[in-house]
Scaffold this motif. Structure first.
Motif, PDB file in Angstrom:
ATOM      1  N   VAL A 282     -33.330 -57.092 -60.271  1.00 14.04           N
ATOM      2  CA  VAL A 282     -32.649 -58.124 -61.047  1.00 14.04           C
ATOM      3  C   VAL A 282     -32.577 -57.619 -62.485  1.00 14.04           C
ATOM      4  N   VAL A 283     -31.382 -57.329 -62.951  1.00 15.31           N
ATOM      5  CA  VAL A 283     -31.194 -56.791 -64.294  1.00 15.31           C
ATOM      6  C   VAL A 283     -30.505 -57.834 -65.169  1.00 15.31           C
ATOM      7  N   PHE A 284     -31.170 -58.207 -66.240  1.00 16.29           N
ATOM      8  CA  PHE A 284     -30.606 -59.150 -67.213  1.00 16.29           C
ATOM      9  C   PHE A 284     -29.859 -58.339 -68.270  1.00 16.29           C
ATOM     10  N   VAL A 285     -28.605 -58.717 -68.539  1.00 16.84           N
ATOM     11  CA  VAL A 285     -27.775 -57.973 -69.492  1.00 16.84           C
ATOM     12  C   VAL A 285     -27.318 -58.928 -70.597  1.00 16.84           C
ATOM     13  N   PRO A 286     -28.173 -59.180 -71.588  1.00 12.72           N
ATOM     14  CA  PRO A 286     -27.816 -60.112 -72.668  1.00 12.72           C
ATOM     15  C   PRO A 286     -26.854 -59.496 -73.670  1.00 12.72           C
ATOM     16  N   ASP A 287     -26.215 -60.346 -74.458  1.00 11.44           N
ATOM     17  CA  ASP A 287     -25.403 -59.873 -75.572  1.00 11.44           C
ATOM     18  C   ASP A 287     -26.310 -59.192 -76.590  1.00 11.44           C
ATOM     19  N   ALA A 288     -25.717 -58.446 -77.500  1.00 12.82           N
ATOM     20  CA  ALA A 288     -26.490 -57.639 -78.450  1.00 12.82           C
ATOM     21  C   ALA A 288     -27.478 -58.458 -79.277  1.00 12.82           C
ATOM     22  N   ASP A 289     -27.095 -59.689 -79.633  1.00 14.36           N
ATOM     23  CA  ASP A 289     -27.949 -60.481 -80.512  1.00 14.36           C
ATOM     24  C   ASP A 289     -28.983 -61.320 -79.762  1.00 14.36           C
ATOM     25  N   ALA A 290     -29.095 -61.133 -78.459  1.00 11.89           N
ATOM     26  CA  ALA A 290     -30.043 -61.946 -77.685  1.00 11.89           C
ATOM     27  C   ALA A 290     -31.018 -61.101 -76.866  1.00 11.89           C
ATOM     28  N   ILE A 291     -30.992 -59.790 -77.055  1.00 19.23           N
ATOM     29  CA  ILE A 291     -31.836 -58.905 -76.246  1.00 19.23           C
ATOM     30  C   ILE A 291     -33.321 -59.236 -76.419  1.00 19.23           C
ATOM     31  N   LYS A 292     -33.770 -59.379 -77.653  1.00 21.22           N
ATOM     32  CA  LYS A 292     -35.187 -59.662 -77.903  1.00 21.22           C
ATOM     33  C   LYS A 292     -35.607 -60.980 -77.279  1.00 21.22           C
ATOM     34  N   ASP A 293     -34.812 -62.012 -77.455  1.00 19.50           N
ATOM     35  CA  ASP A 293     -35.152 -63.335 -76.929  1.00 19.50           C
ATOM     36  C   ASP A 293     -35.159 -63.348 -75.400  1.00 19.50           C
ATOM     37  N   TRP A 294     -34.198 -62.664 -74.800  1.00 18.87           N
ATOM     38  CA  TRP A 294     -34.163 -62.632 -73.337  1.00 18.87           C
ATOM     39  C   TRP A 294     -35.330 -61.835 -72.775  1.00 18.87           C
ATOM     40  N   ARG A 295     -35.722 -60.783 -73.477  1.00 17.98           N
ATOM     41  CA  ARG A 295     -36.858 -59.999 -73.001  1.00 17.98           C
ATOM     42  C   ARG A 295     -38.127 -60.868 -72.972  1.00 17.98           C
ATOM     43  N   GLU A 296     -38.323 -61.685 -73.999  1.00 15.03           N
ATOM     44  CA  GLU A 296     -39.487 -62.582 -74.034  1.00 15.03           C
ATOM     45  C   GLU A 296     -39.391 -63.631 -72.932  1.00 15.03           C
ATOM     46  N   GLN A 297     -38.172 -64.135 -72.723  1.00 18.44           N
ATOM     47  CA  GLN A 297     -37.985 -65.177 -71.712  1.00 18.44           C
ATOM     48  C   GLN A 297     -38.222 -64.651 -70.308  1.00 18.44           C
ATOM     49  N   VAL A 298     -37.710 -63.467 -70.026  1.00 16.96           N
ATOM     50  CA  VAL A 298     -37.828 -62.894 -68.685  1.00 16.96           C
ATOM     51  C   VAL A 298     -39.283 -62.656 -68.306  1.00 16.96           C
ATOM     52  N   GLU A 299     -40.127 -62.388 -69.280  1.00 12.43           N
ATOM     53  CA  GLU A 299     -41.551 -62.210 -69.001  1.00 12.43           C
ATOM     54  C   GLU A 299     -42.146 -63.458 -68.364  1.00 12.43           C
ATOM     55  N   HIS A 300     -41.641 -64.630 -68.741  1.00 11.52           N
ATOM     56  CA  HIS A 300     -42.156 -65.886 -68.182  1.00 11.52           C
ATOM     57  C   HIS A 300     -41.756 -66.066 -66.719  1.00 11.52           C
ATOM     58  N   PHE A 301     -40.657 -65.447 -66.316  1.00 12.68           N
ATOM     59  CA  PHE A 301     -40.210 -65.601 -64.934  1.00 12.68           C
ATOM     60  C   PHE A 301     -41.149 -64.918 -63.946  1.00 12.68           C
ATOM     61  N   ASP A 302     -41.895 -63.937 -64.428  1.00 10.61           N
ATOM     62  CA  ASP A 302     -42.855 -63.232 -63.583  1.00 10.61           C
ATOM     63  C   ASP A 302     -42.171 -62.669 -62.333  1.00 10.61           C
ATOM     64  N   LEU A 303     -41.050 -61.995 -62.552  1.00 13.13           N
ATOM     65  CA  LEU A 303     -40.330 -61.339 -61.466  1.00 13.13           C
ATOM     66  C   LEU A 303     -40.652 -59.846 -61.513  1.00 13.13           C
ATOM     67  N   PRO A 304     -41.377 -59.325 -60.550  1.00 16.40           N
ATOM     68  CA  PRO A 304     -41.765 -57.911 -60.579  1.00 16.40           C
ATOM     69  C   PRO A 304     -40.590 -56.948 -60.479  1.00 16.40           C
ATOM     70  N   ASN A 305     -39.463 -57.435 -59.981  1.00 15.93           N
ATOM     71  CA  ASN A 305     -38.288 -56.580 -59.802  1.00 15.93           C
ATOM     72  C   ASN A 305     -37.264 -56.743 -60.928  1.00 15.93           C
ATOM     73  N   ALA A 306     -37.659 -57.415 -62.021  1.00 14.52           N
ATOM     74  CA  ALA A 306     -36.724 -57.724 -63.104  1.00 14.52           C
ATOM     75  C   ALA A 306     -36.848 -56.765 -64.276  1.00 14.52           C
ATOM     76  N   ALA A 307     -35.734 -56.555 -64.961  1.00 12.76           N
ATOM     77  CA  ALA A 307     -35.693 -55.735 -66.160  1.00 12.76           C
ATOM     78  C   ALA A 307     -34.621 -56.291 -67.083  1.00 12.76           C
ATOM     79  N   VAL A 308     -34.773 -56.042 -68.384  1.00 10.96           N
ATOM     80  CA  VAL A 308     -33.785 -56.473 -69.368  1.00 10.96           C
ATOM     81  C   VAL A 308     -33.078 -55.233 -69.906  1.00 10.96           C
ATOM     82  N   SER A 309     -31.779 -55.179 -69.720  1.00  8.38           N
ATOM     83  CA  SER A 309     -30.994 -54.024 -70.153  1.00  8.38           C
ATOM     84  C   SER A 309     -30.680 -54.109 -71.645  1.00  8.38           C
ATOM     85  N   ASN A 310     -30.733 -52.968 -72.322  1.00  7.80           N
ATOM     86  CA  ASN A 310     -30.332 -52.898 -73.726  1.00  7.80           C
ATOM     87  C   ASN A 310     -28.962 -52.234 -73.849  1.00  7.80           C
ATOM     88  N   PHE A 311     -28.141 -52.422 -72.822  1.00  7.64           N
ATOM     89  CA  PHE A 311     -26.821 -51.799 -72.769  1.00  7.64           C
ATOM     90  C   PHE A 311     -25.985 -52.135 -73.998  1.00  7.64           C
TER      91      PHE A 311
END
Length: 342
Positions: free
Chosen positions: A231-260
């Motif tokens: 599960v790859v989260f692809v936030p807009d440029a100005d939301a990468i930091k916030d989404w990375r913090e949020q995704v940690e709460h989901f506790d999904l071992p297969n998740a990552a936040v893209s900095n694309f």
């Protein structure tokens, strides 16, 4: 009275940039009833929060709005897609996401859950540049289909004294009904990015939460996502930091936040990337796509040098729309938009 810790997941984000995280104690105990603590009298201290009743939109209404072909003139949004991608792939995206249209050629992003229930429809108008068109609305249309149907008496507006609201879900959520261990899932902010992402990089399921603040919707499909390959989260440029913090709460071992989208200004997103790339290489997305192309989002970190603002690209497109001769000059002389550090 006495206080006690509930769970680290419970709480609400109070930062000035609201990430949308709001996991209430009532909701936590609804999800984990066995952890509900008793009061001094031995009774439950909290009443469980009832789950929202889902009132579906009739599928026949959806079918009447579906875009029939990937040809010019259906909607301004699909006309924009046809400028970047081959017609057969645009048609595939239209069918995959059940894209609809209004009489004024606005696009309808239908929200259908994994059970096939139509929960909501989001109406959006676009300019030829792919930007949102907020200038005017046709009388009788609503930003949300559910409320429009309520105003026309086709859906109930109240249950007694209680106002009925739509039970929104994630755009593209219907694709999860067949998700399994080999499924790659990509989650973006806006619906436009989910459609464009599926066209740019096929080989995965593309979903959109609606906005940066609505990433909390992922909680409702967490169990399904946990069974997927990635599960790859692809936030807009100005939301990468916030989404990375949020995704940690989901506790999904297969998740990552893209900095694309990192290294770009403002709300730079996948749509901006696609638009800019087509300016550099007009047929960039016209060639046959590889099924594994989606790995580019997960692995690529764009360089911060030679950054071109997406607004500059769109400003040029507005100029071309007003005077097509400008496009001829750009092509003839090989003109390019200068980057910030040049």
């Amino acid at each position: 009275m006495f206080s006690f810790a509930i769970n680290d997941q419970v709480g609400k984000c109070d930062r000035h940039y609201n990430c949308g995280y709001d996991y209430k104690p009532r909701t936590y105990y609804t999800d984990h009833p066995s952890e509900l603590p008793p009061g001094k009298d031995g009774k439950r201290r909290y009443m469980l929060e009832p789950k929202q009743t889902v009132i579906p939109i009739d599928k026949s209404y959806v079918e009447r709005t579906l875009i029939p072909t990937a040809t010019e003139g259906m909607t301004v949004f699909t006309d924009y897609l046809l400028r970047l991608f081959p017609a057969d792939r645009v048609k595939q995206a239209i069918d995959t996401f059940y894209l609809g249209r209004t009489k004024s050629k606005a696009v309808i992003f239908w929200q259908i859950d994994e059970k096939g229930i139509v929960r909501e429809g989001k109406v959006m108008k676009y300019q030829p540049t792919g930007n949102r068109d907020k200038s005017s609305w046709v009388v009788g249309e609503s930003f949300w289909i559910f409320s429009s149907l309520q105003s026309r008496g086709e859906l109930p507006a109240k249950d007694g004294e209680k106002e009925i609201k739509s039970a929104k879900c994630i755009f593209g959520q219907h694709q999860l009904r067949n998700a399994g261990r080999d499924t790659r899932v990509f989650i973006v902010e806006g619906e436009k990015n989910a459609v464009i992402g599926s066209l740019m990089m096929p080989g995965g399921l593309w979903l959109a939460v609606g906005s940066s603040e609505e990433i909390g919707k992922v909680w409702k499909v967490k169990n399904i996502l946990s069974q997927c390959r990635s599960v790859v989260f692809v936030p807009d440029a100005d939301a990468i930091k916030d989404w990375r913090e949020q995704v940690e709460h989901f506790d999904l071992p297969n998740a990552a936040v893209s900095n694309f989208c990192a290294g770009h200004a403002g709300g730079y997103d996948l749509a901006d990337y696609a638009y800019y790339r087509c300016w550099e290489q007009p047929n960039a997305f016209k060639a046959p796509q590889q099924e594994n192309g989606s790995s580019e989002v997960a692995a690529t970190e764009p360089a911060t040098s030679n950054v071109v603002h997406a607004d500059d690209i769109k400003t040029l497109q507005v100029m071309i729309d007003e005077n097509p001769a400008i496009r001829q000059l750009v092509d003839k002389f090989g003109l390019e938009i200068a980057a910030e550090n040049q």
